[in-house]
Design a protein around this motif. Structure first.
Motif, PDB file in Angstrom:
ATOM      1  N   ILE A 159       0.843  -1.196   0.000  1.00 18.54           N
ATOM      2  CA  ILE A 159       0.000   0.000   0.000  1.00 18.54           C
ATOM      3  C   ILE A 159       0.878   1.246   0.000  1.00 18.54           C
ATOM      4  CG2 ILE A 159      -1.753   1.289   1.275  1.00 18.54           C
ATOM      5  CD1 ILE A 159      -2.790  -1.286   0.043  1.00 18.54           C
ATOM      6  N   GLU A 160       1.898   1.251   0.840  1.00 14.26           N
ATOM      7  CA  GLU A 160       2.801   2.397   0.912  1.00 14.26           C
ATOM      8  C   GLU A 160       4.186   1.976   0.431  1.00 14.26           C
ATOM      9  OE1 GLU A 160       2.845   4.566   4.571  1.00 14.26           O
ATOM     10  OE2 GLU A 160       0.717   4.279   4.872  1.00 14.26           O
ATOM     11  N   ALA A 161       4.390   1.976  -0.862  1.00 13.90           N
ATOM     12  CA  ALA A 161       5.693   1.607  -1.427  1.00 13.90           C
ATOM     13  C   ALA A 161       6.507   2.876  -1.608  1.00 13.90           C
ATOM     14  CB  ALA A 161       5.500   0.876  -2.753  1.00 13.90           C
ATOM     15  N   ASN A 162       7.110   3.326  -0.521  1.00 12.00           N
ATOM     16  CA  ASN A 162       7.926   4.535  -0.606  1.00 12.00           C
ATOM     17  C   ASN A 162       9.399   4.151  -0.461  1.00 12.00           C
ATOM     18  OD1 ASN A 162       7.142   3.918   1.995  1.00 12.00           O
ATOM     19  ND2 ASN A 162       7.449   5.964   2.752  1.00 12.00           N
ATOM     20  N   LEU A 163      10.228   4.926  -1.125  1.00 17.96           N
ATOM     21  CA  LEU A 163      11.652   4.655  -1.160  1.00 17.96           C
ATOM     22  C   LEU A 163      12.397   5.960  -0.950  1.00 17.96           C
ATOM     23  CD1 LEU A 163      13.973   2.626  -1.909  1.00 17.96           C
ATOM     24  CD2 LEU A 163      13.721   3.458  -4.235  1.00 17.96           C
ATOM     25  N   SER A 164      13.431   5.926  -0.117  1.00 16.98           N
ATOM     26  CA  SER A 164      14.273   7.096   0.101  1.00 16.98           C
ATOM     27  C   SER A 164      15.644   6.840  -0.514  1.00 16.98           C
ATOM     28  CB  SER A 164      14.450   7.354   1.598  1.00 16.98           C
ATOM     29  OG  SER A 164      13.226   7.677   2.185  1.00 16.98           O
ATOM     30  N   THR A 165      16.142   7.832  -1.228  1.00 16.82           N
ATOM     31  CA  THR A 165      17.499   7.771  -1.769  1.00 16.82           C
ATOM     32  C   THR A 165      18.229   9.025  -1.320  1.00 16.82           C
ATOM     33  OG1 THR A 165      16.761   8.768  -3.853  1.00 16.82           O
ATOM     34  CG2 THR A 165      16.926   6.382  -3.792  1.00 16.82           C
ATOM     35  N   SER A 166      19.545   8.909  -1.180  1.00 18.20           N
ATOM     36  CA  SER A 166      20.322  10.068  -0.743  1.00 18.20           C
ATOM     37  C   SER A 166      21.611  10.158  -1.540  1.00 18.20           C
ATOM     38  CB  SER A 166      20.635   9.980   0.749  1.00 18.20           C
ATOM     39  OG  SER A 166      21.442   8.852   1.012  1.00 18.20           O
ATOM     40  N   CYS A 167      22.154  11.372  -1.573  1.00 23.68           N
ATOM     41  CA  CYS A 167      23.443  11.616  -2.208  1.00 23.68           C
ATOM     42  C   CYS A 167      24.196  12.597  -1.321  1.00 23.68           C
ATOM     43  CB  CYS A 167      23.253  12.190  -3.612  1.00 23.68           C
ATOM     44  SG  CYS A 167      24.812  12.507  -4.458  1.00 23.68           S
ATOM     45  N   MET A 168      25.389  12.220  -0.932  1.00 17.66           N
ATOM     46  CA  MET A 168      26.230  13.058  -0.084  1.00 17.66           C
ATOM     47  C   MET A 168      27.454  13.492  -0.871  1.00 17.66           C
ATOM     48  SD  MET A 168      24.603  12.911   2.768  1.00 17.66           S
ATOM     49  CE  MET A 168      23.089  12.023   3.026  1.00 17.66           C
ATOM     50  N   LEU A 169      27.744  14.782  -0.837  1.00 19.90           N
ATOM     51  CA  LEU A 169      28.911  15.324  -1.534  1.00 19.90           C
ATOM     52  C   LEU A 169      29.730  16.173  -0.561  1.00 19.90           C
ATOM     53  CD1 LEU A 169      27.174  16.455  -4.862  1.00 19.90           C
ATOM     54  CD2 LEU A 169      28.438  14.324  -4.447  1.00 19.90           C
ATOM     55  N   GLY A 170      31.002  16.317  -0.850  1.00 25.26           N
ATOM     56  CA  GLY A 170      31.876  17.176  -0.050  1.00 25.26           C
ATOM     57  C   GLY A 170      31.981  16.699   1.381  1.00 25.26           C
ATOM     58  N   LEU A 171      31.811  17.629   2.331  1.00 24.85           N
ATOM     59  CA  LEU A 171      31.958  17.303   3.746  1.00 24.85           C
ATOM     60  C   LEU A 171      31.003  16.212   4.215  1.00 24.85           C
ATOM     61  CD1 LEU A 171      32.539  20.829   5.346  1.00 24.85           C
ATOM     62  CD2 LEU A 171      34.229  19.035   4.869  1.00 24.85           C
ATOM     63  N   PHE A 172      29.807  16.153   3.650  1.00 23.04           N
ATOM     64  CA  PHE A 172      28.854  15.121   4.047  1.00 23.04           C
ATOM     65  C   PHE A 172      29.323  13.738   3.608  1.00 23.04           C
ATOM     66  CE2 PHE A 172      26.066  18.774   4.485  1.00 23.04           C
ATOM     67  CZ  PHE A 172      25.382  18.470   5.644  1.00 23.04           C
ATOM     68  N   GLU A 173      30.039  13.678   2.516  1.00 18.89           N
ATOM     69  CA  GLU A 173      30.575  12.410   2.035  1.00 18.89           C
ATOM     70  C   GLU A 173      31.799  11.989   2.851  1.00 18.89           C
ATOM     71  OE1 GLU A 173      31.612  10.494  -2.305  1.00 18.89           O
ATOM     72  OE2 GLU A 173      32.008  12.621  -2.003  1.00 18.89           O
ATOM     73  N   GLN A 174      32.605  12.970   3.255  1.00 21.43           N
ATOM     74  CA  GLN A 174      33.876  12.705   3.941  1.00 21.43           C
ATOM     75  C   GLN A 174      33.738  12.510   5.446  1.00 21.43           C
ATOM     76  OE1 GLN A 174      36.054  16.200   2.910  1.00 21.43           O
ATOM     77  NE2 GLN A 174      35.897  15.821   0.720  1.00 21.43           N
ATOM     78  N   ASN A 175      32.748  13.141   6.052  1.00 22.27           N
ATOM     79  CA  ASN A 175      32.645  13.181   7.506  1.00 22.27           C
ATOM     80  C   ASN A 175      31.438  12.365   7.981  1.00 22.27           C
ATOM     81  OD1 ASN A 175      32.071  13.968  10.196  1.00 22.27           O
ATOM     82  ND2 ASN A 175      33.144  15.912   9.893  1.00 22.27           N
ATOM     83  N   GLY A 176      31.715  11.181   8.513  1.00 27.09           N
ATOM     84  CA  GLY A 176      30.648  10.295   8.965  1.00 27.09           C
ATOM     85  C   GLY A 176      29.794  10.891  10.068  1.00 27.09           C
ATOM     86  N   ALA A 177      30.397  11.642  10.981  1.00 29.30           N
ATOM     87  CA  ALA A 177      29.638  12.255  12.078  1.00 29.30           C
ATOM     88  C   ALA A 177      28.655  13.294  11.539  1.00 29.30           C
ATOM     89  CB  ALA A 177      30.588  12.899  13.086  1.00 29.30           C
ATOM     90  N   LEU A 178      29.084  14.079  10.570  1.00 29.16           N
ATOM     91  CA  LEU A 178      28.205  15.085   9.959  1.00 29.16           C
ATOM     92  C   LEU A 178      27.054  14.407   9.217  1.00 29.16           C
ATOM     93  CD1 LEU A 178      27.740  18.101   9.398  1.00 29.16           C
ATOM     94  CD2 LEU A 178      29.215  17.854   7.390  1.00 29.16           C
ATOM     95  N   ARG A 179      27.376  13.338   8.499  1.00 28.88           N
ATOM     96  CA  ARG A 179      26.361  12.579   7.755  1.00 28.88           C
ATOM     97  C   ARG A 179      25.338  11.982   8.734  1.00 28.88           C
ATOM     98  NH1 ARG A 179      29.770  10.232   4.820  1.00 28.88           N
ATOM     99  NH2 ARG A 179      30.163   8.454   6.153  1.00 28.88           N
TER     100      ARG A 179
END
Length: 86
Positions: A47-67
């Motif tokens: 009934i609720e087929a929802n999907l989340s996708t994400s893309c991290m660039l720069g500091l968000f890609e490099q820094n796990g704590a920030l992500r």
């Protein structure tokens, strides 16, 4: 992008890359949530087929704590929105 069907993952990356090329931020996080009618109507049959996708660039890609902080904030905001609807 308009006028053509997209795979959600590719669209998420295109949105992130476009924002990065225009804004030139130190870091960028994009989260896209979609409801997939094809999964609702055939195959998965949810009934609720929802999907989340994400893309991290720069500091968000490099820094796990920030992500992790980004995803925690999104989770908190989502909970608040659900509680407001009740």
């Amino acid at each position: 992008m308009p006028g053509r069907l997209q795979v959600q993952e590719r669209m998420t990356h295109q949105v992130a890359e476009t924002l990065e090329s225009v804004l030139h931020p130190l870091g960028l996080a994009v989260l896209v949530e979609g409801f997939h009618l094809c999964a609702m109507m055939r195959g998965v049959r949810q009934i609720e087929a929802n999907l989340s996708t994400s893309c991290m660039l720069g500091l968000f890609e490099q820094n796990g704590a920030l992500r992790n902080d980004f995803f925690n904030q999104i989770s908190l905001q989502s909970t608040r929105l659900v509680n407001l609807d009740e």
